[in-house]
Each structure stands twice: as C-alpha cells, then as structure tokens.
Design a protein around this motif. Structure first.
Motif, mmCIF file in Angstrom:
data_model
loop_
_atom_site.group_PDB
_atom_site.id
_atom_site.type_symbol
_atom_site.label_atom_id
_atom_site.label_comp_id
_atom_site.label_asym_id
_atom_site.label_seq_id
_atom_site.Cartn_x
_atom_site.Cartn_y
_atom_site.Cartn_z
ATOM 1 N N SER A 165 0.826 -1.199 0.000
ATOM 2 C CA SER A 165 0.000 0.000 0.000
ATOM 3 C C SER A 165 0.863 1.253 0.000
ATOM 4 N N TRP A 166 1.933 1.226 0.786
ATOM 5 C CA TRP A 166 2.839 2.378 0.866
ATOM 6 C C TRP A 166 3.466 2.669 -0.491
ATOM 7 N N ALA A 167 3.742 1.603 -1.242
ATOM 8 C CA ALA A 167 4.337 1.774 -2.561
ATOM 9 C C ALA A 167 3.299 2.121 -3.630
ATOM 10 N N GLY A 168 2.005 2.025 -3.303
ATOM 11 C CA GLY A 168 0.975 2.385 -4.260
ATOM 12 C C GLY A 168 0.854 1.419 -5.412
ATOM 13 N N LEU A 169 0.938 0.124 -5.143
ATOM 14 C CA LEU A 169 0.858 -0.857 -6.225
ATOM 15 C C LEU A 169 -0.445 -0.703 -6.989
ATOM 16 N N ALA A 170 -0.333 -0.620 -8.303
ATOM 17 C CA ALA A 170 -1.504 -0.442 -9.163
ATOM 18 C C ALA A 170 -1.656 -1.656 -10.058
ATOM 19 N N PRO A 171 -2.890 -1.949 -10.521
ATOM 20 C CA PRO A 171 -3.061 -3.064 -11.462
ATOM 21 C C PRO A 171 -2.272 -2.805 -12.737
ATOM 22 N N ALA A 172 -1.753 -3.869 -13.337
ATOM 23 C CA ALA A 172 -0.980 -3.719 -14.574
ATOM 24 C C ALA A 172 -1.911 -3.636 -15.778
ATOM 25 N N TRP A 173 -1.524 -2.820 -16.741
ATOM 26 C CA TRP A 173 -2.232 -2.768 -18.016
ATOM 27 C C TRP A 173 -1.499 -3.711 -18.959
ATOM 28 N N LEU A 226 9.868 -1.736 -10.945
ATOM 29 C CA LEU A 226 9.456 -0.403 -11.365
ATOM 30 C C LEU A 226 7.938 -0.350 -11.285
ATOM 31 N N ILE A 227 7.428 0.641 -10.597
ATOM 32 C CA ILE A 227 5.987 0.838 -10.510
ATOM 33 C C ILE A 227 5.696 2.133 -11.252
ATOM 34 N N SER A 228 4.944 2.048 -12.311
ATOM 35 C CA SER A 228 4.742 3.207 -13.179
ATOM 36 C C SER A 228 3.338 3.766 -13.024
ATOM 37 N N GLU A 229 3.212 5.016 -13.384
ATOM 38 C CA GLU A 229 1.963 5.733 -13.176
ATOM 39 C C GLU A 229 0.842 5.218 -14.064
ATOM 40 N N ARG A 230 1.189 4.821 -15.304
ATOM 41 C CA ARG A 230 0.120 4.507 -16.249
ATOM 42 C C ARG A 230 0.101 3.067 -16.745
ATOM 43 N N ILE A 231 1.193 2.338 -16.638
ATOM 44 C CA ILE A 231 1.159 0.956 -17.141
ATOM 45 C C ILE A 231 1.483 -0.059 -16.056
ATOM 46 N N GLY A 232 1.340 0.335 -14.810
ATOM 47 C CA GLY A 232 1.428 -0.621 -13.717
ATOM 48 C C GLY A 232 2.835 -1.027 -13.348
ATOM 49 N N CYS A 233 2.990 -2.290 -12.932
ATOM 50 C CA CYS A 233 4.236 -2.781 -12.351
ATOM 51 C C CYS A 233 5.072 -3.534 -13.373
ATOM 52 N N MET A 234 6.383 -3.367 -13.255
ATOM 53 C CA MET A 234 7.313 -4.085 -14.119
ATOM 54 C C MET A 234 8.426 -4.683 -13.270
ATOM 55 N N ASN A 243 25.132 -5.053 -18.237
ATOM 56 C CA ASN A 243 24.764 -3.648 -18.364
ATOM 57 C C ASN A 243 23.288 -3.482 -18.703
ATOM 58 N N ASP A 244 22.706 -4.517 -19.302
ATOM 59 C CA ASP A 244 21.318 -4.447 -19.728
ATOM 60 C C ASP A 244 20.415 -5.184 -18.743
ATOM 61 N N VAL A 245 19.174 -4.708 -18.636
ATOM 62 C CA VAL A 245 18.171 -5.373 -17.831
ATOM 63 C C VAL A 245 16.931 -5.578 -18.696
ATOM 64 N N THR A 246 16.056 -6.447 -18.261
ATOM 65 C CA THR A 246 14.808 -6.686 -18.975
ATOM 66 C C THR A 246 13.643 -6.321 -18.073
ATOM 67 N N LEU A 247 12.739 -5.523 -18.624
ATOM 68 C CA LEU A 247 11.521 -5.145 -17.904
ATOM 69 C C LEU A 247 10.401 -6.078 -18.354
ATOM 70 N N VAL A 248 9.753 -6.697 -17.379
ATOM 71 C CA VAL A 248 8.646 -7.604 -17.675
ATOM 72 C C VAL A 248 7.418 -7.093 -16.950
ATOM 73 N N GLN A 249 6.390 -6.761 -17.719
ATOM 74 C CA GLN A 249 5.190 -6.226 -17.107
ATOM 75 C C GLN A 249 4.477 -7.317 -16.313
ATOM 76 N N VAL A 250 4.125 -6.986 -15.063
ATOM 77 C CA VAL A 250 3.485 -7.965 -14.180
ATOM 78 C C VAL A 250 2.284 -7.327 -13.495
ATOM 79 N N ASN A 251 1.413 -8.184 -13.011
ATOM 80 C CA ASN A 251 0.274 -7.717 -12.251
ATOM 81 C C ASN A 251 0.724 -7.288 -10.860
ATOM 82 N N GLY A 252 0.044 -6.297 -10.306
ATOM 83 C CA GLY A 252 0.379 -5.858 -8.956
ATOM 84 C C GLY A 252 0.301 -6.987 -7.955
#
Length: 275
Positions: A165-173, A226-234, A243-252
């Motif tokens: 809750s403190w982190a503001g987890l939002a549903p993923a789009w 990463l928790i983003s404002e418009r596309i949820g959690c990654m 040096n590279d990372v991979t972002l994977v969109q996930v549900n909150g």
C-alpha cells in the motif's frame, strides 16, 4: 504469533488496511490488498500512524533503549493507547538485529522505511515521504534536512500489505512484451537532471512517472520493481554484472506475492526463537 507481546503490535495498526480508499473496490476485495494509483502515494502516506515527527537525535535515543517510554513519549510515538508494558515492548523491538529497509525511489524524491523484526512483530521509522517534500509551506523539505522521522509498528501479518500500500501498487495494463534496455536508462529516469533517452523505448515514455521499489536487509535482497503511473508494475530482471536489464510487465498481485515471500524468508530465523 500468540504471545502476549504480539497484542501490542496488533493494536498499533488496528484496522489496517480496511480504512483505506480503493482504486477499484471489487479488485481490491478479490485480491485482499489495496490496488492504488501512484497519485495516492504522492498525496499522502497510505498507512496510518498517530505519532509526531521526531528529530534525528530523538530517533537515535529512542532506538538505543536509553529513554523511558513515559506518557509524553508514548503520545509522540502514537502508542499511548497501549498499556505500559506493551509500550515498552513495542519500542524495545527497535533494538532487534533483524533490520530491513524498504526504498521507494523517484524523481520527485525518495522515501524509505527502516524496519526491525522481533518475535512479536515489527517496529521502525519512516522517512519523510514525497507528500511532505512537496508541502506548500516547505515543512517537508525542512523535515528531510533535519532527518525527522515517524515511528511505525505492527504485527508481522500486515507487513506485506503495508509495503504494498505504501508503494501504491496499481493493477498492470497488459500489452507490453518484455523490453531489454540499458540499466542506465532506469538510473537516468530517476534523475531529473539527466537525459533519459527513452525515445528509443516507447513503452517507457507511455509509463508516466516511475517509482523504484526495493527491499533489502538481514541477508536478503528482493528483486527491484518499477511501478509506473500509467502501465502498472514491471519486474526488473537480468544477470549480475550485465549492463542491460529486462523489464517484464506484471500484475500488482505478482509483486505483492513476492513481497509476501520476502517477509516469509525474513521471519524464518525469528520463528525459531532468534531475537
């Protein structure tokens, strides 16, 4: 836990998180945790505590156990509703060696929870949040410079929900495939003075503001999200040293499950009687 001391921690955050507003009441009820937007995190801390802000010196004195928890101090900590013995037991948790830290990093300012665990529950300190830093009267910035913090405590069972809750987890789009990017892009997005270079990565421009949530301590380090404002959690994945990372969109809910696993692992030693 069923020990007498656990009742003190349970009463400290009684009602959490039932009193909290929901982004989506139905989804929150189904998942059993708050599903909220980052706007809420920026406006106010989404968990409740009744204590005052305390100075760096006061935090050090209280954490050391060298001060008596009298009525005045109990009121300042927000635990004056507890019986005398429970007050002392709750504050004594600060001396546990099981220290954990939760960081929430963002361009608009960072916040953190320093939490220690003992057999009864947790206690710790909250740094000024983004809402305080953005206060119109400037009081929040003053608190940050002075190192003022607030006391928090509660039973183990609320830890995953408190952090979520403190982190503001939002549903993923849903919709974005895994995205491989240089790790420096994340660093630059968290630094307003840097050029982000996200024009090469359209999903990141669409994400709005980012927050980086990270848990660490007592020999444990959770994968950052990463928790983003418009596309949820990654989730941020990659091999050590790359040096590279991979972002994977996930549900909150996936992030919440990982947070639960983190605290389950953190409590393993304590369940065996280690303090």
């Amino acid at each position: 836990m069923t020990s007498e001391g656990s009742h003190a921690f349970a009463r400290k955050l009684e009602g959490f998180p039932g009193r909290e507003p929901r982004l989506d009441e139905q989804a929150s009820a189904a998942h059993g945790l708050p599903l909220e937007t980052l706007a809420k995190v920026r406006k106010s801390q989404s968990w409740h505590h009744l204590g005052e802000w305390l100075s760096r010196h006061e935090v050090q004195e209280i954490s050391s156990g060298r001060v008596e928890v009298d009525d005045d101090l109990a009121a300042r900590l927000g635990i004056d509703g507890l019986p005398s013995g429970d007050r002392q037991r709750t504050v004594a948790a600060l001396q546990s060696r099981h220290l954990h830290r939760v960081d929430l990093l963002a361009p608009s300012g960072n916040a953190s929870l320093d939490i220690v665990l003992n057999q009864d529950g947790f206690a710790g300190w909250a740094d000024p949040g983004q809402a305080d830093l953005a206060a119109a009267d400037g009081e929040g910035s003053s608190r940050l410079l002075q190192g003022e913090r607030k006391f928090i405590s509660g039973p183990w069972s609320v830890l995953p929900r408190l952090v979520s809750s403190w982190a503001g987890l939002a549903p993923a789009w849903a919709g974005w495939p895994p995205l491989k990017i240089p790790g420096s892009v994340i660093d630059s997005r968290l630094d307003r003075s840097s050029e982000s270079g996200t024009e090469q990565f359209p999903p990141l421009d669409d994400a709005g503001e980012w927050w980086l949530l990270r848990l660490s301590g007592a020999g444990l380090q959770a994968e950052p999200w990463l928790i983003s404002e418009r596309i949820g959690c990654m989730a941020i994945t990659g091999e050590p040293g790359d040096n590279d990372v991979t972002l994977v969109q996930v549900n909150g809910l996936s992030v919440f499950t990982s947070i639960v696993s983190y605290w389950d692992a953190a409590l393993t030693d304590l369940a065996g009687g280690v303090t």
